[in-house]
Scaffold this motif. Structure first.
Motif, PDB file in Angstrom:
ATOM      1  N   PRO A 177       1.454  -2.109  -5.859  1.00  0.00           N
ATOM      2  CA  PRO A 177       0.779  -1.762  -4.617  1.00  0.00           C
ATOM      3  C   PRO A 177      -0.563  -1.066  -4.849  1.00  0.00           C
ATOM      4  O   PRO A 177      -0.812  -0.501  -5.908  1.00  0.00           O
ATOM      5  N   TRP A 178      -1.402  -1.119  -3.839  1.00  0.00           N
ATOM      6  CA  TRP A 178      -2.653  -0.368  -3.809  1.00  0.00           C
ATOM      7  C   TRP A 178      -2.256   1.070  -3.494  1.00  0.00           C
ATOM      8  O   TRP A 178      -1.525   1.321  -2.532  1.00  0.00           O
ATOM      9  N   ILE A 179      -2.690   2.019  -4.302  1.00  0.00           N
ATOM     10  CA  ILE A 179      -2.272   3.413  -4.123  1.00  0.00           C
ATOM     11  C   ILE A 179      -3.490   4.269  -3.788  1.00  0.00           C
ATOM     12  O   ILE A 179      -4.456   4.307  -4.543  1.00  0.00           O
ATOM     13  N   ILE A 180      -3.392   4.939  -2.652  1.00  0.00           N
ATOM     14  CA  ILE A 180      -4.459   5.830  -2.194  1.00  0.00           C
ATOM     15  C   ILE A 180      -3.966   7.275  -2.312  1.00  0.00           C
ATOM     16  O   ILE A 180      -2.943   7.638  -1.727  1.00  0.00           O
ATOM     17  N   ALA A 181      -4.686   8.077  -3.080  1.00  0.00           N
ATOM     18  CA  ALA A 181      -4.346   9.493  -3.230  1.00  0.00           C
ATOM     19  C   ALA A 181      -4.714  10.248  -1.964  1.00  0.00           C
ATOM     20  O   ALA A 181      -5.787  10.044  -1.397  1.00  0.00           O
ATOM     21  N   LEU A 182      -3.821  11.131  -1.538  1.00  0.00           N
ATOM     22  CA  LEU A 182      -4.090  12.069  -0.450  1.00  0.00           C
ATOM     23  C   LEU A 182      -3.895  13.461  -1.034  1.00  0.00           C
ATOM     24  O   LEU A 182      -2.834  13.767  -1.551  1.00  0.00           O
ATOM     25  N   LEU A 231       0.838  -1.194   0.000  1.00  0.00           N
ATOM     26  CA  LEU A 231       0.000   0.000   0.000  1.00  0.00           C
ATOM     27  C   LEU A 231       0.873   1.243   0.000  1.00  0.00           C
ATOM     28  O   LEU A 231       1.907   1.283   0.678  1.00  0.00           O
ATOM     29  N   ILE A 232       0.442   2.240  -0.752  1.00  0.00           N
ATOM     30  CA  ILE A 232       1.107   3.545  -0.736  1.00  0.00           C
ATOM     31  C   ILE A 232       0.045   4.607  -0.494  1.00  0.00           C
ATOM     32  O   ILE A 232      -0.962   4.661  -1.200  1.00  0.00           O
ATOM     33  N   LEU A 233       0.280   5.445   0.504  1.00  0.00           N
ATOM     34  CA  LEU A 233      -0.517   6.657   0.701  1.00  0.00           C
ATOM     35  C   LEU A 233       0.252   7.742  -0.041  1.00  0.00           C
ATOM     36  O   LEU A 233       1.311   8.174   0.400  1.00  0.00           O
ATOM     37  N   MET A 234      -0.249   8.136  -1.203  1.00  0.00           N
ATOM     38  CA  MET A 234       0.485   9.012  -2.107  1.00  0.00           C
ATOM     39  C   MET A 234      -0.068  10.427  -2.072  1.00  0.00           C
ATOM     40  O   MET A 234      -1.203  10.677  -2.497  1.00  0.00           O
ATOM     41  N   ASP A 235       0.742  11.349  -1.558  1.00  0.00           N
ATOM     42  CA  ASP A 235       0.366  12.753  -1.603  1.00  0.00           C
ATOM     43  C   ASP A 235       0.391  13.185  -3.064  1.00  0.00           C
ATOM     44  O   ASP A 235       1.334  12.883  -3.789  1.00  0.00           O
ATOM     45  N   VAL A 236      -0.634  13.856  -3.511  1.00  0.00           N
ATOM     46  CA  VAL A 236      -0.712  14.259  -4.910  1.00  0.00           C
ATOM     47  C   VAL A 236       0.209  15.442  -5.179  1.00  0.00           C
ATOM     48  O   VAL A 236       0.887  15.493  -6.202  1.00  0.00           O
ATOM     49  N   GLN A 237       0.273  16.391  -4.266  1.00  0.00           N
ATOM     50  CA  GLN A 237       1.061  17.603  -4.485  1.00  0.00           C
ATOM     51  C   GLN A 237       2.353  17.521  -3.673  1.00  0.00           C
ATOM     52  O   GLN A 237       2.360  17.775  -2.466  1.00  0.00           O
ATOM     53  N   MET A 238       3.429  17.171  -4.350  1.00  0.00           N
ATOM     54  CA  MET A 238       4.747  17.092  -3.723  1.00  0.00           C
ATOM     55  C   MET A 238       5.732  17.877  -4.579  1.00  0.00           C
ATOM     56  O   MET A 238       5.505  18.072  -5.770  1.00  0.00           O
ATOM     57  N   PRO A 239       6.838  18.298  -3.980  1.00  0.00           N
ATOM     58  CA  PRO A 239       7.859  18.993  -4.773  1.00  0.00           C
ATOM     59  C   PRO A 239       8.504  18.028  -5.768  1.00  0.00           C
ATOM     60  O   PRO A 239       8.491  16.816  -5.576  1.00  0.00           O
TER      61      PRO A 239
END
Length: 108
Positions: free
Chosen positions: A53-58, A24-32
């Protein structure tokens, strides 16, 4: 029983997945640098990472277009900030159930 790894940007997230598998990845959408959408696209380009992995957008973006962009990039779920514990719990349960339903070849 969980292990976590924090990546400061999308490029680091892609590199981390190259070193070891993640469920699983908690993926921040806005990153540098490389944002979460581009990082997800690069992850999904790899044939070994089509289902896992299962990817969840944050994201702070709560518009329908933000949600659609996340799914178009290859993310499996979408959570807007501020993050609510009940919604995170629901998303994690869905991820767990979905990953368990994968066949043996898709779980590797």
């Amino acid at each position: 029983g969980y292990e976590i790894e924090i990546a400061p940007d999308g490029a680091a997230a892609v590199a981390a997945l190259g070193r070891r598998p993640f469920d699983l990845i908690l993926m921040d959408v806005q990153m540098p640098g490389m944002d979460g959408l581009e990082a997800t696209r690069r992850i999904r380009e790899n044939p070994d990472h089509q289902s896992r992995p299962w990817i969840i957008a944050l994201t702070a973006g709560a518009f329908e277009e933000d949600r659609l962009n996340a799914f178009r990039a290859g993310m499996n779920d979408f959570l807007s900030k501020p993050l609510r514990a009940d919604r995170l719990q629901t998303a994690l349960r869905l991820a767990w159930e979905s990953l368990q339903a994968l066949g043996p070849d898709e779980r590797a």
